[in-house]
Enzyme design. Structure first.
Site, PDB file in Angstrom:
ATOM      1  N   ARG A  54     -57.116  31.607 -10.596  1.00 22.89           N
ATOM      2  CA  ARG A  54     -55.861  31.022 -11.083  1.00 22.89           C
ATOM      3  C   ARG A  54     -55.292  31.823 -12.254  1.00 22.89           C
ATOM      4  NH1 ARG A  54     -54.942  26.175  -8.766  1.00 22.89           N
ATOM      5  NH2 ARG A  54     -56.691  24.950  -7.961  1.00 22.89           N
ATOM      6  N   LYS A 162     -71.744  24.192  -1.838  1.00 23.04           N
ATOM      7  CA  LYS A 162     -71.920  22.747  -1.806  1.00 23.04           C
ATOM      8  C   LYS A 162     -71.170  22.128  -2.987  1.00 23.04           C
ATOM      9  CE  LYS A 162     -76.063  21.792  -4.508  1.00 23.04           C
ATOM     10  NZ  LYS A 162     -75.527  20.771  -5.410  1.00 23.04           N
ATOM     11  N   ASP A 191     -76.560  27.166   0.685  1.00 21.98           N
ATOM     12  CA  ASP A 191     -77.443  26.387  -0.168  1.00 21.98           C
ATOM     13  C   ASP A 191     -78.360  27.400  -0.843  1.00 21.98           C
ATOM     14  OD1 ASP A 191     -79.358  24.836  -1.355  1.00 21.98           O
ATOM     15  OD2 ASP A 191     -79.663  23.508   0.342  1.00 21.98           O
ATOM     16  N   HIS A 192     -78.126  27.669  -2.124  1.00 25.56           N
ATOM     17  CA  HIS A 192     -78.853  28.760  -2.779  1.00 25.56           C
ATOM     18  C   HIS A 192     -80.357  28.520  -2.829  1.00 25.56           C
ATOM     19  CE1 HIS A 192     -78.356  26.012  -6.253  1.00 25.56           C
ATOM     20  NE2 HIS A 192     -79.481  26.542  -6.663  1.00 25.56           N
ATOM     21  N   LYS A 196     -84.639  31.289  -2.044  1.00 17.81           N
ATOM     22  CA  LYS A 196     -85.902  31.476  -2.745  1.00 17.81           C
ATOM     23  C   LYS A 196     -86.983  31.956  -1.776  1.00 17.81           C
ATOM     24  CE  LYS A 196     -84.795  28.019  -6.247  1.00 17.81           C
ATOM     25  NZ  LYS A 196     -84.683  28.980  -7.355  1.00 17.81           N
ATOM     26  N   GLU A 230     -86.034  18.471 -12.689  1.00 17.72           N
ATOM     27  CA  GLU A 230     -85.440  19.337 -13.705  1.00 17.72           C
ATOM     28  C   GLU A 230     -85.657  18.733 -15.083  1.00 17.72           C
ATOM     29  OE1 GLU A 230     -81.430  21.070 -12.639  1.00 17.72           O
ATOM     30  OE2 GLU A 230     -81.509  19.425 -11.198  1.00 17.72           O
ATOM     31  N   HIS A 254     -80.299  20.475  -0.494  1.00 20.43           N
ATOM     32  CA  HIS A 254     -81.556  21.118  -0.887  1.00 20.43           C
ATOM     33  C   HIS A 254     -82.779  20.475  -0.249  1.00 20.43           C
ATOM     34  CE1 HIS A 254     -79.219  23.342  -3.615  1.00 20.43           C
ATOM     35  NE2 HIS A 254     -79.453  22.708  -4.744  1.00 20.43           N
ATOM     36  N   LYS A 354     -83.170  14.461 -13.066  1.00 18.84           N
ATOM     37  CA  LYS A 354     -82.900  15.250 -14.269  1.00 18.84           C
ATOM     38  C   LYS A 354     -83.635  14.638 -15.462  1.00 18.84           C
ATOM     39  CE  LYS A 354     -78.492  17.304 -12.951  1.00 18.84           C
ATOM     40  NZ  LYS A 354     -79.039  18.676 -13.013  1.00 18.84           N
TER      41      LYS A 354
END
Length: 510
Positions: A54, A162, A191-192, A196, A230, A254, A354
């Protein structure tokens, strides 16, 4: 899926177009991932980047920013010549995404000039690092300007970040909107987590070792646990997170990806659709949740104030951009059942949260107890139950837990671990988790990307839970202290079945 390990294949000449090029994801993950691919010689010599955002700025300004970002995020001692190579091939245009007459014509003109200047065929892949509500609109404009269809021997691919929808209805609509203008083979829902190494190793571990696959079933396995925990809170993402929550944010993507790779039947090959066919079968076999199930087989939680690493951290409701009476969950746990021959009566427990006691993602395969009869007249009080722990983060590896005789004149059994750690065996590799996924898109391998039917099947499982949770507000939030392993109801989910969560050892300082 293992092609990259078999041969060192360089991607075809192409241009990567990043929508949302001035955002955090681009500088922290995408640019460093491209740098790592180039360093390992997986990128073609004829390669270019077109950033779209932008903000209006000159390509020279964008290059200066890219150079600074790579120096900060590309790992220790980045190669200056390689950074300069990137900058020479990077271009930028900015404007209003709704103004297709200007912005998208500028993109078209820039792609034409970039391809001519760098001798690149018109192979383009578009990375949508933008809000999901813009996916269909931006893609439609790309197609409108003749930049979206596979034609004349050139390919066009689209990567979508996502979340892909926020419930079943919205996911179906987004899929339908995209499939009106694109082919399924062009769509890469990223999906990162699937980038892995340990996640990719699940299929090799299962199907490439004859000692594991024969016991990977209900006859030997008691239950499976999948944890994605996390230590961090919502940080600066409070505005987004409060509209999503832990269930939407992590489980349909995930965690379900980890579950399907763990539970799927052997595919006929590692071709993309062969693998994804088996994953889709697992999602279709998961027992649907009734409203009653949502009350008894699903747990939600929200973190309160607590102590992590000797620091007092605020409650979720005190985080920036979070309403003081928010009912959004920061913890979710489910008990899932897979209705097929392999997994009948084997529960799959999944959880994510979390502000938990540690950063810890793992898959735990808990095996059934061996018969005790042989040890009845010995000092052994109970036998060690075997389990396999697949560690996804922070330390990627695999642990086999089993019992062994303690040295001495009497028979006694102690628990021991046999560990495999990626760093110890293969050395440390700098990775963002996006390298493999970007490379796979460039070579047209969609194995690690979700298909439309998989996305919809995932949302079909969790939407009834979301419906119940929205209809019945929680009465006890916050219900777990930051720095712990979640609410007591999460523990009770397993304790009701005579089982316990396998928690990683928390840091000394929490």
């Amino acid at each position: 899926m293992v092609a990259m390990a078999d041969t060192h294949k360089t991607a075809e000449p192409c241009v990567m177009v990043i929508f949302g090029a001035t955002g955090d994801l681009t500088k922290r993950k995408l640019f460093p991932a491209l740098y790592n691919l180039a360093k390992e010689k997986f990128l073609p010599a004829n390669f270019a980047i077109v950033g779209v955002g932008r903000q209006e700025m000159l390509s020279e300004e964008f290059r200066d920013q890219m150079m600074a970002d790579l120096k900060e995020f590309a790992g220790p001692d980045p190669d200056q010549k390689l950074i300069e190579w990137f900058c020479e091939r990077t271009h930028y245009t900015g404007g209003d995404f709704d103004d297709d007459k200007k912005l998208f014509q500028d993109v078209k003109d820039m792609l034409r000039d970039v391809c001519a200047a760098n001798d690149i065929p018109e192979n383009f892949f578009y990375y949508m690092a933008i809000p999901p509500n813009l996916f269909a609109n931006v893609s439609q404009k790309i197609v409108k300007y003749g930049l979206g269809k596979d034609e004349n021997g050139f390919w066009r691919r689209f990567i979508f970040e996502k979340p892909f929808g926020r419930d079943l209805d919205s996911a179906k609509k987004l899929n339908a909107d995209l499939l009106k203008i694109l082919k399924e083979r062009q769509i890469y829902r990223i999906d990162h987590y699937l980038g892995k190494e340990t996640v990719q190793n699940i299929l090799v571990f299962r199907f490439g070792n004859s000692i594991f696959e024969p016991i990977w079933n209900r006859n030997y396995i008691d239950h499976v646990q999948i944890t994605v925990a996390e230590k961090l809170g919502v940080e600066q993402r409070g505005g987004y997170y409060d509209t999503a929550g832990a269930l939407r944010d992590m489980i349909p993507n995930h965690i379900f990806q980890l579950l399907t790779l763990t539970a799927m039947e052997p595919p006929v090959s590692f071709e993309a659709d062969a693998v994804r066919d088996e994953q889709a079968k697992i999602l279709a076999a998961i027992q649907p949740f009734s409203p009653e199930d949502a009350l008894h087989k699903a747990v939600r939680g929200q973190y309160g104030e607590g102590e992590i690493s000797w620091k007092i951290v605020p409650a979720y409701r005190s985080e920036e951009k979070v309403p003081p009476n928010s009912a959004t969950e920061t913890y979710a746990a489910l008990k899932l059942s897979i209705d097929n021959w392999r997994w009948a009566d084997v529960p799959f427990y999944v959880r994510t949260g979390k502000r938990m006691a540690g950063k810890h993602s793992s898959i735990v395969i808990q095996f059934k107890k061996a018969p005790f009869v042989l040890f009845r007249d010995t000092p052994v009080e109970r036998l060690t139950t075997n389990r396999i722990e697949i560690h996804i983060q922070p330390d990627e590896g695999i642990t086999l837990h089993f019992g062994a005789k303690i040295p001495g004149p009497i028979v006694n059994v102690g628990a021991v671990d046999m560990d495999f750690n990626y760093v110890d065996h293969f050395g440390e590799q700098i990775s963002t988790g996006y390298e493999r996924l970007l490379f796979d898109c460039m070579i047209g391998d969609a194995t690690l990307f979700q298909r439309a039917d998989m996305v919809e099947a995932s949302w079909k499982i969790v939407t009834p839970i979301l419906d119940v949770w929205s209809a019945i507000p929680p009465r006890d939030f916050p219900n777990y202290i930051s720095g712990t392993w979640g609410p007591k109801e999460g523990d009770a989910l397993l304790e009701a079945d005579g089982r316990k969560w396998k928690n990683s050892i928390p840091d000394v300082a929490k």
